[in-house]
Design an enzyme around this catalytic site. Structure first.
Site, short mmCIF file in Angstrom:
data_model
loop_
_atom_site.label_atom_id
_atom_site.label_comp_id
_atom_site.label_asym_id
_atom_site.label_seq_id
_atom_site.Cartn_x
_atom_site.Cartn_y
_atom_site.Cartn_z
N SER A 114 0.85 -1.17 0.00
CA SER A 114 0.00 0.00 0.00
C SER A 114 0.90 1.23 0.00
CB SER A 114 -0.94 -0.03 1.22
OG SER A 114 -1.76 1.10 1.27
N TYR A 162 -4.65 8.40 -6.33
CA TYR A 162 -3.73 7.46 -5.69
C TYR A 162 -4.22 7.12 -4.28
CZ TYR A 162 0.70 5.45 -4.14
OH TYR A 162 1.68 4.60 -3.65
N LYS A 201 -5.44 3.50 -2.73
CA LYS A 201 -4.73 2.88 -1.60
C LYS A 201 -5.62 2.77 -0.36
CE LYS A 201 -0.81 2.12 -3.67
NZ LYS A 201 -0.34 0.73 -3.93
#
Length: 294
Positions: free
Chosen positions: A136, A150, A154
């Site tokens: 992660s 992003y 994650k």
């Protein structure tokens, strides 16, 4: 579990993925190294021919994910560790990102993890053993301006993994979410994309883009040392569920916890004002136990 473990690593042609492959091979384990372009890994086959299998894989393709796991089982008879590493970054304000750009982050960074977990779980379940290691990011704990796609991908990986960990633990399957800080890879280089900028967001997002350019190549994290840590947790009977990597990562996550606790205290009166009069908290006990349930 066998002494020599069989690993499958996604996104292994460069950066952290490449370092993980090399570090695991150096320590004697077997690796199925996957990437869209495996030609970049050919140089490793001469040295590790008997312990390295290269498989072309686009993690966004569920059929290819299933096939990669199948090839690993066919070649080595088992699979012990899956490292979901494939992914990339995109910098830009949310409004600057096109739907395709934002969606691409979710499709690769999160969808790829979903595809690989689906592909490997039947094998791990039948073995009653296995370890899923999700690469992660500290961006999966706290958001930063310019990284909405992003962070969204994650955060999704973190949520899926936290739930999945509770479901698979009784089956003998382990889960670790690895959260790197800044590592000296090409994440902010060749693996980074940029949205078309808008003037309104220049003071915040533009400044971040300029900073990331100067930060690239000076990051404190050593990918080879990260590979060593992953090897170590693969041997643990009870590995951590979450593992930030790096001094900055530890501080970044700690500050996030402190901010959340402060916010909870600050807004307690509003938070608690929604309860039905005379209700009991006992009905919430099961949810509160979380992954402590067996």
């Amino acid at each position: 579990m066998t002494e020599r473990l069989v690993w499958l690593v996604t996104g292994s042609s460069r950066g952290l993925g490449r370092a993980i492959v090399e570090g695991i091979l150096e320590r004697g384990d077997v690796v199925v190294a996957t990437a869209r372009k495996v030609a970049e890994l050919q140089s490793l086959t001469e040295k590790y021919a008997d312990r390295l299998l290269l498989v072309a894989l686009d993690v966004t393709n569920p059929e290819q994910a299933q096939a990669a796991v199948g090839q690993a089982i066919k070649r080595y008879g088992r699979l012990d560790v899956l490292v979901n590493n494939a992914g990339y970054g995109l910098i830009g304000a949310f409004e600057e990102m096109s739907p395709d750009e934002f969606g691409g982050q979710m499709t690769t960074n999160f969808g790829g993890v979903v595809n690989m977990c689906r592909a490997v779980l039947p094998t791990f379940r039948s073995q009653r053993s296995g370890h899923i290691i999700q690469i992660s990011s500290i961006g999966g704990r706290r958001g930063s301006a310019g990284l909405s796609g992003y962070a969204a991908s994650k955060f999704a990986v973190e949520g899926l993994s936290e739930v999945l960990a509770q479901e698979i633990a009784p089956l003998g399957i382990k889960m670790t979410i690895v959260e790197p800080g800044g590592f000296r890879t090409d994440w902010a280089g060749a693996s980074m994309s940029f949205a078309t900028p808008m003037e309104s967001y220049e003071p915040v997002v533009g400044a971040f883009k300029e900073w990331i350019k100067t930060y690239t190549g000076t990051e404190p994290g050593d990918p080879a040392k990260a590979a060593k840590v992953l090897f170590e947790i693969s041997r643990m009977e009870e590995p951590p569920l979450r593992l930030p990597l790096g001094v900055f990562a530890k501080q970044f996550v700690k500050e996030g916890y402190m901010t959340s606790l402060t916010e909870l205290d600050q807004w307690s009166s509003l938070i608690e004002a929604t309860e039905i009069d005379g209700s009991s908290d006992e009905s919430h006990t099961f949810l509160a136990l979380g992954d402590k349930t067996k």
